[in-house]
Design an enzyme around this catalytic site. Structure first.
Site, PDB file in Angstrom:
ATOM      1  N   ARG A 254       7.003  -1.047  -6.707  1.00 46.61           N
ATOM      2  CA  ARG A 254       5.966  -0.501  -7.704  1.00 46.61           C
ATOM      3  C   ARG A 254       6.438  -0.807  -9.059  1.00 46.61           C
ATOM      4  NH1 ARG A 254       3.443   5.396  -7.736  1.00 46.61           N
ATOM      5  NH2 ARG A 254       5.627   6.093  -8.203  1.00 46.61           N
TER       6      ARG A 254
ATOM      7  N   GLU B 261      -5.668   6.002  -8.506  1.00 44.89           N
ATOM      8  CA  GLU B 261      -5.251   7.558  -8.611  1.00 44.89           C
ATOM      9  C   GLU B 261      -5.909   8.534  -9.785  1.00 44.89           C
ATOM     10  OE1 GLU B 261      -0.839   7.182  -9.219  1.00 44.89           O
ATOM     11  OE2 GLU B 261      -1.234   5.173 -10.073  1.00 44.89           O
TER      12      GLU B 261
ATOM     13  N   ASP C 211      -1.804  12.231  -8.231  1.00 40.45           N
ATOM     14  CA  ASP C 211      -2.355  12.077  -9.399  1.00 40.45           C
ATOM     15  C   ASP C 211      -3.900  12.184  -9.295  1.00 40.45           C
ATOM     16  OD1 ASP C 211      -0.618  11.319 -11.724  1.00 40.45           O
ATOM     17  OD2 ASP C 211       0.152   9.926 -10.349  1.00 40.45           O
TER      18      ASP C 211
END
Length: 275
Positions: free
Chosen positions: A77, A156, A182
């Site tokens: 990521r 998110e 998130d």
């Protein structure tokens, strides 16, 4: 004669080649040793995180090297959807990338271009200098680079949820990963990723992405929640993290062996460093 090298299968290839959901964990410690331990766990995939973890290019490279050869697929990521960062991680040999905080189809298209060479994209050409091509030991790397890379984007926010069908339809996006933490914050439910409204939104995202023919993934540390998302059609799920496993296991040791009411050594008996 130099040894010729074959490119490893991508996470896209793995997902396409099995009907079983792929179960993985985060690697957030920044430690190549810990990454290697996790690589031998029997899990399907690891997510090496550079967004919320103490990882830079060098430590990410070390972890990719440490897990190479184990029967597990590493994703990386990136810290942000920035073209230069994507180029650097690709060149050091990250074949599978997850881009956080993608809210629109336009952002997704920018990332799809970032992982491709011209004329399809804008990735800078440095293959002769890079581990990605094993320093030009992968035959026809420049022509075949797209086959060696898979790209996933992270949903998110409520904006991303609203745009999820358009994001999933972008050419070059191989799958979408939903981040409930998130997303919960974006919904005004900070810290409540298991809130029914958040769970319902995640399930709807999974169904939408799946209906469009793309694999959907999700983060779910609670077993019951993970099972629920798997039942909804999630194809790849993160069910733990190296640092969380260590934190909970060490707390369990303390609770088991340190009884209530007991104390440790007297403060004055603790050696103090001199500066």
């Amino acid at each position: 004669m130099p040894i010729r090298v074959a490119a490893e299968p991508t996470f896209r290839d793995v997902l396409a080649g099995t009907a079983r959901a792929q179960i993985g964990m985060w690697v957030c410690s920044g430690s190549a040793l810990v990454a290697e331990i996790c690589a031998g766990s029997g899990l399907d995939w690891l997510l090496i995180d550079t967004e919320h973890s103490p990882n830079g290019l060098e430590s990410t490279l070390s972890q990719l090297q440490a897990v190479h050869g184990y029967p597990i697929v590493p994703l990386v990521r990136v810290p942000a959807g920035e073209r230069v960062i994507v180029k650097q991680l690709l060149d050091l040999g990250a074949q599978n990338l997850l881009i956080p905080m993608i809210d629109t189809a336009e952002q997704a298209r920018e990332m799809a271009a970032a992982v491709r060479y011209a004329p399809l994209g804008v990735r800078g050409v440095g293959s002769a200098l890079a581990r990605a091509s094993r320093w030009n030991r992968i035959d026809d790397y420049l022509a075949r680079a797209d086959d060696t890379i898979s790209l996933f984007v992270q949903i998110e926010t409520t904006d991303a949820v609203a745009n999820i069908a358009q994001i999933a339809a972008v050419d070059g996006i191989d799958g979408l990963f939903i981040g409930p933490s998130d997303l919960a914050a974006s919904m005004g439910l900070l810290g409540q990723q298991d809130h029914p409204d958040v769970v319902a939104s995640v399930e709807q995202c999974i169904r939408t992405v799946s209906a469009l023919g793309k694999p959907a993934g999700v983060n779910a540390f609670e077993p019951a929640t993970a099972e629920r998302y798997l039942a909804a059609g999630a194809r790849f799920v993160l069910v733990g993290a190296d640092v969380a496993v260590l934190a909970r296991a060490s707390e369990k040791l303390a609770a088991t062996f340190i009884k209530p009411g007991t104390t440790g050594p007297a403060v004055d008996a603790v050696p103090r460093p001199s500066y």
